[in-house]
Design an enzyme around this catalytic site. Structure first.
Site, PDB file in Angstrom:
ATOM      1  N   GLU A  79      69.287 -17.713  57.258  1.00  0.00           N
ATOM      2  CA  GLU A  79      69.898 -18.256  58.483  1.00  0.00           C
ATOM      3  C   GLU A  79      71.365 -18.581  58.279  1.00  0.00           C
ATOM      4  OE1 GLU A  79      67.937 -21.615  60.348  1.00  0.00           O
ATOM      5  OE2 GLU A  79      66.753 -20.298  61.611  1.00  0.00           O
ATOM      6  N   HIS A 108      52.219  -8.456  38.981  1.00  0.00           N
ATOM      7  CA  HIS A 108      51.129  -7.518  39.293  1.00  0.00           C
ATOM      8  C   HIS A 108      51.245  -7.014  40.717  1.00  0.00           C
ATOM      9  CE1 HIS A 108      49.078  -8.594  35.506  1.00  0.00           C
ATOM     10  NE2 HIS A 108      49.744  -9.724  35.696  1.00  0.00           N
ATOM     11  N   LYS A 159      64.604 -17.261  71.714  1.00  0.00           N
ATOM     12  CA  LYS A 159      64.185 -18.551  72.288  1.00  0.00           C
ATOM     13  C   LYS A 159      64.251 -18.477  73.811  1.00  0.00           C
ATOM     14  CE  LYS A 159      65.500 -22.015  68.863  1.00  0.00           C
ATOM     15  NZ  LYS A 159      66.452 -23.094  68.609  1.00  0.00           N
TER      16      LYS A 159
HETATM   17  O1  PA5 Z   1      67.834 -24.642  60.110  1.00  0.00           O
HETATM   18  C1  PA5 Z   1      67.739 -24.758  61.319  1.00  0.00           C
HETATM   19  O2  PA5 Z   1      68.642 -25.252  61.993  1.00  0.00           O
HETATM   20  C2  PA5 Z   1      66.471 -24.338  62.039  1.00  0.00           C
HETATM   21  O3  PA5 Z   1      65.595 -23.695  61.187  1.00  0.00           O
HETATM   22  C3  PA5 Z   1      65.781 -25.561  62.628  1.00  0.00           C
HETATM   23  O4  PA5 Z   1      65.457 -26.454  61.611  1.00  0.00           O
HETATM   24  C4  PA5 Z   1      64.515 -25.171  63.387  1.00  0.00           C
HETATM   25  O5  PA5 Z   1      64.835 -24.254  64.400  1.00  0.00           O
HETATM   26  C5  PA5 Z   1      63.847 -26.388  64.005  1.00  0.00           C
HETATM   27  O6  PA5 Z   1      64.733 -27.056  64.829  1.00  0.00           O
HETATM   28  P1  PA5 Z   1      64.483 -28.532  65.286  1.00  0.00           P
HETATM   29  O7  PA5 Z   1      64.535 -29.422  64.111  1.00  0.00           O
HETATM   30  O8  PA5 Z   1      65.541 -28.807  66.282  1.00  0.00           O
HETATM   31  O9  PA5 Z   1      63.110 -28.562  65.907  1.00  0.00           O
END
Ligand code: PA5
Length: 465
Positions: free
Chosen positions: A293, A322, A435
């Site tokens: 990310e 393995h 989303k």
């Molecule tokens: O790293 C990030 O920003 C994302 O992976 C969020 O943690 C994830 O989308 C969850 O978001 P939130 O904590 O707002 O529910």
């Protein structure tokens, strides 16, 4: 301190075609790395830079508050149920899997020192969530719902299901079974928290989900299950101190970031995380999210389309010898393998001197510890013989202190890599489209037009819901 060894990524070990002249590169990038590190440390308190995770090692008050709350609920609950996804779950899963006794949830209460079992719901599989209700007595369950935005559909739908059940079973006192971790002001969960009077902890400003493991997001579930969070943050602080060093020769996070960056330029853009420890298995999942990310971006900071991003992969030693090692050794030379090696295991397990007359007799009298380390060495050397670049992170022991160091080092490494790639490490615009489509498909107000456009593109399912 944990230590880092890059020599198997060096041309002297694997040749010029696949290896780097690392010392030379350290000197080529000396100035740039020094600038990146000093820029990180000098701007970490600035609002909007998303660097406040670099302050999370220093939170004495929060540690106290969390420990007090954990103490106040100790013994009251058999289970801790954590609801969260992505950065709001992966750090928790990674650390609890590493630091709680193996098979924690099937140990009896005494063996768990009166601390609760722990369950994570980090997905929305209906069968799995329904299955939970067969094993959890909700009355004896503390639910920690974690979402920074306070709106995430997966987390909030799980929360809605569980909140309704808790209220049915417990009426007004259901609120004693709920603790929220969310933004200080924003989001639907914050509104609900205030309205219902839930106990609540804060996801600090300018800390993104994937960098939030050392905030209340991680620290609360850790303390609730008896993990020593002071010791963990001590490890974070020691590593933070070491990584302030702007000299690439002395900064292991900068070294690994630079090696990844240069290997990517040589066509090796897969980063494998391979701990030789089952307890560290989920460090890889956490790392995969952090790396993917943070570094997978369409444009660079100058607005050029670049489609940047090394792809992180997870593997587990010795299990994946393995499974994946055949590919790593003989397949395309497109990976940089990060081995993680544990210095000392907590326990020793001897293989008895039986079957000595058979082909497996050589194992008798040795320890499984020795076998694990021999396999780690053997694989590392073999991979190097195949001229595949690899680095090694040595974690002296799997405990709070070293886990604090390891995860913090990987966070700083990610930030430095992002700066080398000249990208915004801390945003994730690429996840928004999916989303929005989900909102449209679920009938959220304002998304009607998108819903219409999507109609033609839907997959026909066997069951219609
Ligand atoms: O790293 C990030 O920003 C994302 O992976 C969020 O943690 C994830 O989308 C969850 O978001 P939130 O904590 O707002 O529910």
């Amino acid at each position: 301190m944990i230590s880092f060894d890059w020599k198997n990524a060096d041309a002297s070990a694997i040749g010029n075609e696949h290896g780097l002249e690392i010392k030379k590169e350290f000197s080529n990038y000396k100035k740039q790395i020094a600038n990146i590190v000093s820029e990180l440390y000098s701007s970490k308190d600035q609002h909007g830079k998303w660097l406040k995770w670099m302050n999370l090692g220093y939170q004495d008050e929060l540690i106290q508050e969390i420990n007090q709350y954990a103490q106040s609920v100790k013994g009251k609950f058999d289970n801790l149920l954590v609801l969260g996804i992505g950065g709001s779950a992966l750090g928790g899963i990674c650390i609890t899997e590493a630091l709680l006794k193996p098979y924690w949830n099937i140990l009896d209460k005494n063996q768990r020192n009166d601390f609760p079992r722990i369950f994570f719901v980090d997905n929305i599989d209906p069968d799995q969530i329904n299955g939970l209700f067969d094993v959890l007595d909700l009355k004896k369950t503390l639910v920690n719902v974690i979402t920074k935005s306070g709106t995430t559909a997966e987390t909030m739908s799980a929360f809605m299901i569980i909140q309704e059940r808790l209220e049915k079973e417990l009426g007004d006192s259901a609120k004693e079974n709920i603790v929220t971790t969310t933004d200080r002001n924003k989001g639907i969960l914050r509104e609900i928290t205030n309205e219902k009077g839930y106990k609540s902890f804060i996801v600090p400003d300018d800390v993104g989900g994937r960098f939030s493991v050392f905030s209340a997001v991680g620290l609360l579930p850790f303390a609730l299950t008896g993990i020593n969070i002071s010791e963990m943050l001590k490890g974070v602080r020691e590593m933070d101190d070491a990584l302030k060093n702007t000299d690439v020769e002395k900064n292991i996070a900068a070294q690994n970031a630079l090696i990844h960056y240069l290997m990517d330029k040589k066509g090796k853009n897969l980063s494998v995380m391979m701990p030789y420890s089952s307890r560290l298995r989920y460090v890889s999942d956490w790392y995969v999210q952090l790396w993917a990310e943070s570094l997978g971006k369409e444009t660079d900071l100058d607005g050029n389309v670049a489609n940047i991003g090394p792809t992180p992969l997870k593997a587990l030693g010795a299990t994946d010898q393995h499974s994946q090692i055949q590919l790593y050794n003989e397949g395309p030379n497109d990976k940089l393998i990060n081995f993680i090696r544990v210095g000392c295991f907590d326990t020793e397990l001897r293989i008895p001197e039986v079957l000595m007359e058979t082909g497996v007799g050589y194992l008798g009298g040795k320890s499984v510890n020795k076998l694990m380390n021999a396999e780690a060495d053997a694989t590392r050397i073999a991979v190097t013989d195949f001229k595949k670049p690899n680095v090694n992170i040595l974690v002296p022991k799997v405990n709070e202190y070293y886990l604090g160091q390891l995860l913090y080092m990987l966070e700083v490494q990610t930030a430095i890599a992002g700066a080398l790639y000249n990208i915004d490490t801390f945003n994730q615009p690429g996840v928004e489209q999916g989303k929005n489509y989900t909102y449209a498909l679920m009938g959220r107000k304002g998304y009607e037009k998108t819903a219409k456009e999507l109609e033609q593109k839907l997959v026909t399912s066997i069951c219609q819901y």
